[in-house]
Design an enzyme around this catalytic site. Sequence first.
Site, PDB file in Angstrom:
ATOM      1  CG  ASP A 204      85.461  42.925   6.329  1.00 21.66           C
ATOM      2  OD1 ASP A 204      85.000  44.092   6.301  1.00 21.66           O
ATOM      3  OD2 ASP A 204      85.063  42.034   5.569  1.00 21.66           O
ATOM      4  CG  ASP A 206      85.131  44.641   2.775  1.00 21.94           C
ATOM      5  OD1 ASP A 206      85.109  43.408   2.896  1.00 21.94           O
ATOM      6  OD2 ASP A 206      84.558  45.413   3.586  1.00 21.94           O
ATOM      7  CG  ASP A 337      86.541  39.743   2.594  1.00 25.07           C
ATOM      8  OD1 ASP A 337      87.275  38.896   3.141  1.00 25.07           O
ATOM      9  OD2 ASP A 337      85.304  39.732   2.674  1.00 25.07           O
TER      10      ASP A 337
HETATM   11  N1  DCP Z   1      78.035  42.095   0.321  1.00 25.92           N
HETATM   12  C1  DCP Z   1      76.754  41.711  -0.013  1.00 25.92           C
HETATM   13  N2  DCP Z   1      76.337  40.445   0.222  1.00 25.92           N
HETATM   14  C2  DCP Z   1      77.166  39.555   0.800  1.00 25.92           C
HETATM   15  C3  DCP Z   1      78.466  39.922   1.155  1.00 25.92           C
HETATM   16  C4  DCP Z   1      78.870  41.220   0.913  1.00 25.92           C
HETATM   17  O1  DCP Z   1      75.991  42.507  -0.528  1.00 25.92           O
HETATM   18  N3  DCP Z   1      76.724  38.308   1.032  1.00 25.92           N
HETATM   19  C5  DCP Z   1      78.492  43.468   0.058  1.00 25.92           C
HETATM   20  C6  DCP Z   1      77.785  44.482   0.873  1.00 25.92           C
HETATM   21  C7  DCP Z   1      78.727  44.787   1.977  1.00 25.92           C
HETATM   22  C8  DCP Z   1      80.062  44.607   1.312  1.00 25.92           C
HETATM   23  O2  DCP Z   1      79.868  43.580   0.376  1.00 25.92           O
HETATM   24  O3  DCP Z   1      78.555  46.070   2.466  1.00 25.92           O
HETATM   25  C9  DCP Z   1      81.151  44.250   2.244  1.00 25.92           C
HETATM   26  O4  DCP Z   1      80.756  43.199   3.136  1.00 25.92           O
HETATM   27  P1  DCP Z   1      81.033  43.296   4.681  1.00 25.92           P
HETATM   28  O5  DCP Z   1      80.460  42.076   5.295  1.00 25.92           O
HETATM   29  O6  DCP Z   1      82.477  43.582   4.931  1.00 25.92           O
HETATM   30  O7  DCP Z   1      80.123  44.536   5.135  1.00 25.92           O
HETATM   31  P2  DCP Z   1      80.501  46.010   5.535  1.00 25.92           P
HETATM   32  O8  DCP Z   1      81.849  46.372   5.014  1.00 25.92           O
HETATM   33  O9  DCP Z   1      79.357  46.838   5.087  1.00 25.92           O
HETATM   34  O10 DCP Z   1      80.483  45.955   7.109  1.00 25.92           O
HETATM   35  P3  DCP Z   1      81.717  46.034   8.122  1.00 25.92           P
HETATM   36  O11 DCP Z   1      81.967  47.489   8.296  1.00 25.92           O
HETATM   37  O12 DCP Z   1      81.242  45.388   9.374  1.00 25.92           O
HETATM   38  O13 DCP Z   1      82.862  45.311   7.498  1.00 25.92           O
HETATM   39 MG    MG Z   2      83.577  45.284   5.516  1.00 23.06          MG
END
Ligand code: DCP
Ligand code: MG
Length: 413
Positions: A204, A206, A337
Amino acid sequence: EDPDAELAVVSLPSYACQRHTPLQHHNKGLIGALSILAENAELSENEGRGVAFRRAAALLKSLPQEIGRAGQLRGLPCLGDHSLRVIKEVLEDGGCREVEATKESEQFKAMKALTGIFGVGPKTADRWFREGIHTPSDLQRSGHTLNRAQQAGLQHYDDLNLPVTKAEADAICLIVERAVGEVLPGAEITLIGGFRRGKQTGHDVDFLITHPEEGREEGLMVKVVSWLEAQGLLLYQKTTRNSYLEGKDGPARPPSNMDRFERCFSIFRLSAEQLRRTTHSTTDPSSRVNTDLHTVPPQSALRRSDSSAQMDGQVRVESSVWSQGSGSRSWRAVRLDLVVSPYSQFAFALLGWTGSKLFERELRRWAVHERAMTLSSHTLYDSRQKLYLRAGSEQEIFALLGLEYIPPCGRNA
Ligand code: DCP
Ligand code: MG
């Protein structure tokens, strides 16, 4: 003396937030095996087991070289008996039976496919699995009543399961910047999550939005979302209010990783045209001056402008989603997001939303166990002094926690 005794290749601290964990690492096979077991544990809602495998995988990610023999791991932290067994088996036999069996298991495959639907978590997926529903098509045929998120998730299933590229994230960034600029001049927007850590793809996109004048950010999310909706850019959105000020997240409660900002989970409609404009303006400045965008055939802008795209005279497109079937597509769905934070909490929000998930978990664990502090995406509370500690930057938060600063690119635990 054990004749197999070997010194560890390096000595490493045990919390992931004490180490640099780069994006590129040297033990892909081992990490892949441990990640499958972690994923399976998480899908089975066995959180403790999942975290144990994630910690072991993260330790291997921070090693400076490839491991050839299990003995090289002697003395390293984070490697439990189960993880070590898996590592030994992969090193000695080139694979691990438990990992292979997991990958082949109907339950694992079905749980992955079903939780791959936006709006579906492990509990719902498990209930459906036990009813004989194994795939999104099974679900569609089942006639189950789905909520709005799940309906959108099913409708855009293929798109949402294709990686989002950095170019696509940049294109969405330009549009969200414009939306934010229109509804509240002076507001600032930051790309967070995996892309801030240097990832080239993600599941996604963010963004964190704030305004340097405290209080001006109130109500901002609703305005941004309305602007995007009016432009027909959102295929789905659910906005949740900031409930932090309602006093549900004080330090008396157990630390929660669910934060309480104004937040919007959405599905963005990214058009080929929007992507082409950004690709041109960010990677090929000359074309911005000379090219009439409307005369450019749709696919040309989706090509990579770097030389790696040129392979035997063939041009690879930016993402396969744009060239499905016979023609090229005019748009794709992307998970987006948005989070709005008051300026005074911005550093905590930035640190809390940059990830990775394991890195965040380790920061909170370090804070509690090593410093008697409670870290959230809003604040840092010192239980000994009984006060909230202010910070204006991520560097200050690491310093308050007594940690060496780890930049975003080193947080890929
Ligand atoms: N986050 C967290 N706990 C959660 C949800 C989110 O700590 N329950 C934080 C850490 C994540 C960030 O928000 O790195 C963004 O969530 P993502 O699920 O989008 O994770 P990433 O961006 O790291 O992974 P991707 O590249 O797959 O989107
Ligand atoms: Mg993400």
